[in-house]
Design an enzyme around this catalytic site. Structure first.
Site, PDB file in Angstrom:
ATOM      1  N   LYS A  45       0.817  -1.233  -0.091  1.00 59.87           N
ATOM      2  CA  LYS A  45       0.147  -0.122  -0.056  1.00 59.87           C
ATOM      3  C   LYS A  45       0.962   1.417  -0.067  1.00 59.87           C
ATOM      4  O   LYS A  45       0.347   2.584   0.204  1.00 59.87           O
ATOM      5  CB  LYS A  45      -0.908   0.124   1.018  1.00 59.87           C
ATOM      6  N   HIS A 107       6.921  -7.314  -2.512  1.00 57.58           N
ATOM      7  CA  HIS A 107       6.777  -6.717  -1.072  1.00 57.58           C
ATOM      8  C   HIS A 107       7.523  -7.500  -0.205  1.00 57.58           C
ATOM      9  O   HIS A 107       7.523  -7.293   0.994  1.00 57.58           O
ATOM     10  CB  HIS A 107       5.212  -6.905  -0.853  1.00 57.58           C
ATOM     11  N   SER A 137      -4.703   2.222   4.527  1.00 57.37           N
ATOM     12  CA  SER A 137      -5.010   1.840   2.992  1.00 57.37           C
ATOM     13  C   SER A 137      -4.921   0.312   3.009  1.00 57.37           C
ATOM     14  O   SER A 137      -5.807  -0.446   2.603  1.00 57.37           O
ATOM     15  CB  SER A 137      -3.719   2.234   2.207  1.00 57.37           C
TER      16      SER A 137
HETATM   17  P1  A3P Z   1      -5.455   4.623  -0.833  1.00 56.32           P
HETATM   18  O1  A3P Z   1      -5.791   3.287  -0.324  1.00 56.32           O
HETATM   19  O2  A3P Z   1      -4.874   5.449   0.373  1.00 56.32           O
HETATM   20  O3  A3P Z   1      -5.865   5.138  -1.909  1.00 56.32           O
HETATM   21  P2  A3P Z   1      -0.164  -0.253  -3.778  1.00 56.32           P
HETATM   22  O4  A3P Z   1      -0.182  -0.076  -5.232  1.00 56.32           O
HETATM   23  O5  A3P Z   1       1.230  -0.221  -3.159  1.00 56.32           O
HETATM   24  O6  A3P Z   1      -0.801  -1.303  -3.186  1.00 56.32           O
HETATM   25  O7  A3P Z   1      -0.591   0.981  -3.076  1.00 56.32           O
HETATM   26  C1  A3P Z   1      -2.101   1.341  -3.208  1.00 56.32           C
HETATM   27  C2  A3P Z   1      -2.259   3.154  -2.822  1.00 56.32           C
HETATM   28  O8  A3P Z   1      -1.704   3.730  -3.542  1.00 56.32           O
HETATM   29  C3  A3P Z   1      -3.563   3.276  -2.768  1.00 56.32           C
HETATM   30  O9  A3P Z   1      -3.862   4.430  -1.718  1.00 56.32           O
HETATM   31  C4  A3P Z   1      -3.888   3.875  -4.040  1.00 56.32           C
HETATM   32  O10 A3P Z   1      -5.113   4.884  -4.242  1.00 56.32           O
HETATM   33  C5  A3P Z   1      -2.592   4.668  -4.219  1.00 56.32           C
HETATM   34  N1  A3P Z   1      -2.338   4.940  -5.519  1.00 56.32           N
HETATM   35  C6  A3P Z   1      -2.222   4.388  -6.793  1.00 56.32           C
HETATM   36  N2  A3P Z   1      -2.170   4.916  -7.763  1.00 56.32           N
HETATM   37  C7  A3P Z   1      -2.274   6.272  -7.286  1.00 56.32           C
HETATM   38  C8  A3P Z   1      -2.004   7.610  -8.071  1.00 56.32           C
HETATM   39  N3  A3P Z   1      -1.880   7.562  -9.325  1.00 56.32           N
HETATM   40  N4  A3P Z   1      -1.623   8.713  -7.373  1.00 56.32           N
HETATM   41  C9  A3P Z   1      -1.951   8.637  -6.066  1.00 56.32           C
HETATM   42  N5  A3P Z   1      -1.952   7.617  -5.340  1.00 56.32           N
HETATM   43  C10 A3P Z   1      -2.091   6.237  -6.033  1.00 56.32           C
END
Ligand code: A3P
Length: 293
Positions: A45, A107, A137
């Protein structure tokens, strides 16, 4: 495809894990990395999908524009340690991949990474996100991801997060372990999610210079535009909706993409990581929140 019941969390060499990331362990450990591989490592996340998408655009949008339209991001950027019966494993997908470079997601905490990445000197981009937003998240993600253990209620979840009883272990150990490693390893670029939000262009330049890329200002503009939160959220090939284990009726994968105000305080280490860089990234969030109020 029938998704099996949620897996149990168990201790695996001192780190909480589930069978979906450990059952293929020998193949993960023996994985043959290549010098031109690019690994995106993060605690869950932290923005791994965002950086994956940016890298995929930087390398492939002009070579193969169809790739973005028809191939889901999780297939374009295989998840090294993923192993679930009925799906191709990350290692299989990577061994069959013909793209150069291979962009790879992980991860894994630093001590678990396949040795070959160090031997081959592959480039590694690590993304860290502050603990408060990571845990919120992660909680929503675990609610909607049927391949994760049952999250339970928020207060017990938060307690488990602080105790490091999450899939991939402790957030503290993860961000700190990779931070320590990058000090002596120039092939790791350590980025912060908050910096990506705050100064996307600057961070993109940092990424390009680390990878030896020099896109035109027009292509950079296009990458930044496509990788905007709302554009990714509306893109079925990048928003997680092509992933069979995610239940969008419970929560979207991309929820808000911003720092939140969560009334918890979870810092508990005084190592230099938290003292220096991480402190800066927390104060950026605080400034942002002040502006919003
Ligand atoms: P939130 O759940 O706070 O919205 P991962 O890809 O490591 O699983 O992380 C997911 C998090 O990154 C999520 O956060 C997601 O919304 C955010 N995320 C993905 N793409 C994004 C973007 N283009 N800009 C900002 N945040 C992004």
């Amino acid at each position: 495809m029938e998704i099996p019941p949620r897996p149990a969390l168990f201790d695996f060499h001192g780190v909480s894990m589930t069978k979906y990331f450990t059952e293929n362990w020998d193949n993960i450990q023996d994985f043959k990395a290549r010098p031109d591989d690019i690994l995106i490592a993060s605690y869950p996340k932290a923005g791994n999908t965002w950086v994956s998408y940016i890298l995929d655009l930087l390398y492939f949008s002009h070579v193969s524009p169809d790739r973005q339209e028809v191939v889901p991001l999780h297939e374009r950027v295989p998840f090294l340690e993923f192993y679930m019966p009925g799906f191709p494993s990350g290692v299989e997908e990577l061994n069959q991949s013909t793209t150069v470079p291979r962009i790879i997601k992980t991860h894994l905490p630093v001590q678990f990474l396949s040795k070959s990445f160090w031997e081959q000197n592959s480039k590694i981009v690590y993304v860290a996100r502050n603990a408060k937003d990571s845990v919120v998240s992660f909680f929503h993600f675990d609610r909607m991801n049927k391949a994760q253990p049952e999250p339970g209620d928020w207060s017990s979840y938060l307690k488990r997060f602080m105790d490091g009883k999450m899939v991939f272990g402790s957030w503290y150990e993860h961000v700190k372990g990779w931070w320590e490693k990058q000090k002596s390893h120039p092939n790791i670029l350590y980025l912060f999610y908050e910096d990506l939000i705050e100064n996307t262009e600057e961070e993109l330049d940092k990424l390009c210079s680390f990878l030896g890329l020099s896109p035109s200002s027009e292509s950079k503009k296009q990458v930044m535009e496509k990788a905007l939160f709302d554009n990714m959220k509306n893109n079925k090939m990048a928003n997680g909706s092509a992933d069979a284990v995610l239940d969008f009726k419970i929560s979207p994968f991309m929820r808000k993409g911003l720092p939140y105000l969560v009334v918890v305080f979870v810092y508990k280490s005084s190592s230099d990581f938290f003292g220096a860089k991480f402190y800066r990234c927390s104060s950026l969030i605080d400034q942002k929140l002040k502006k919003k109020r």
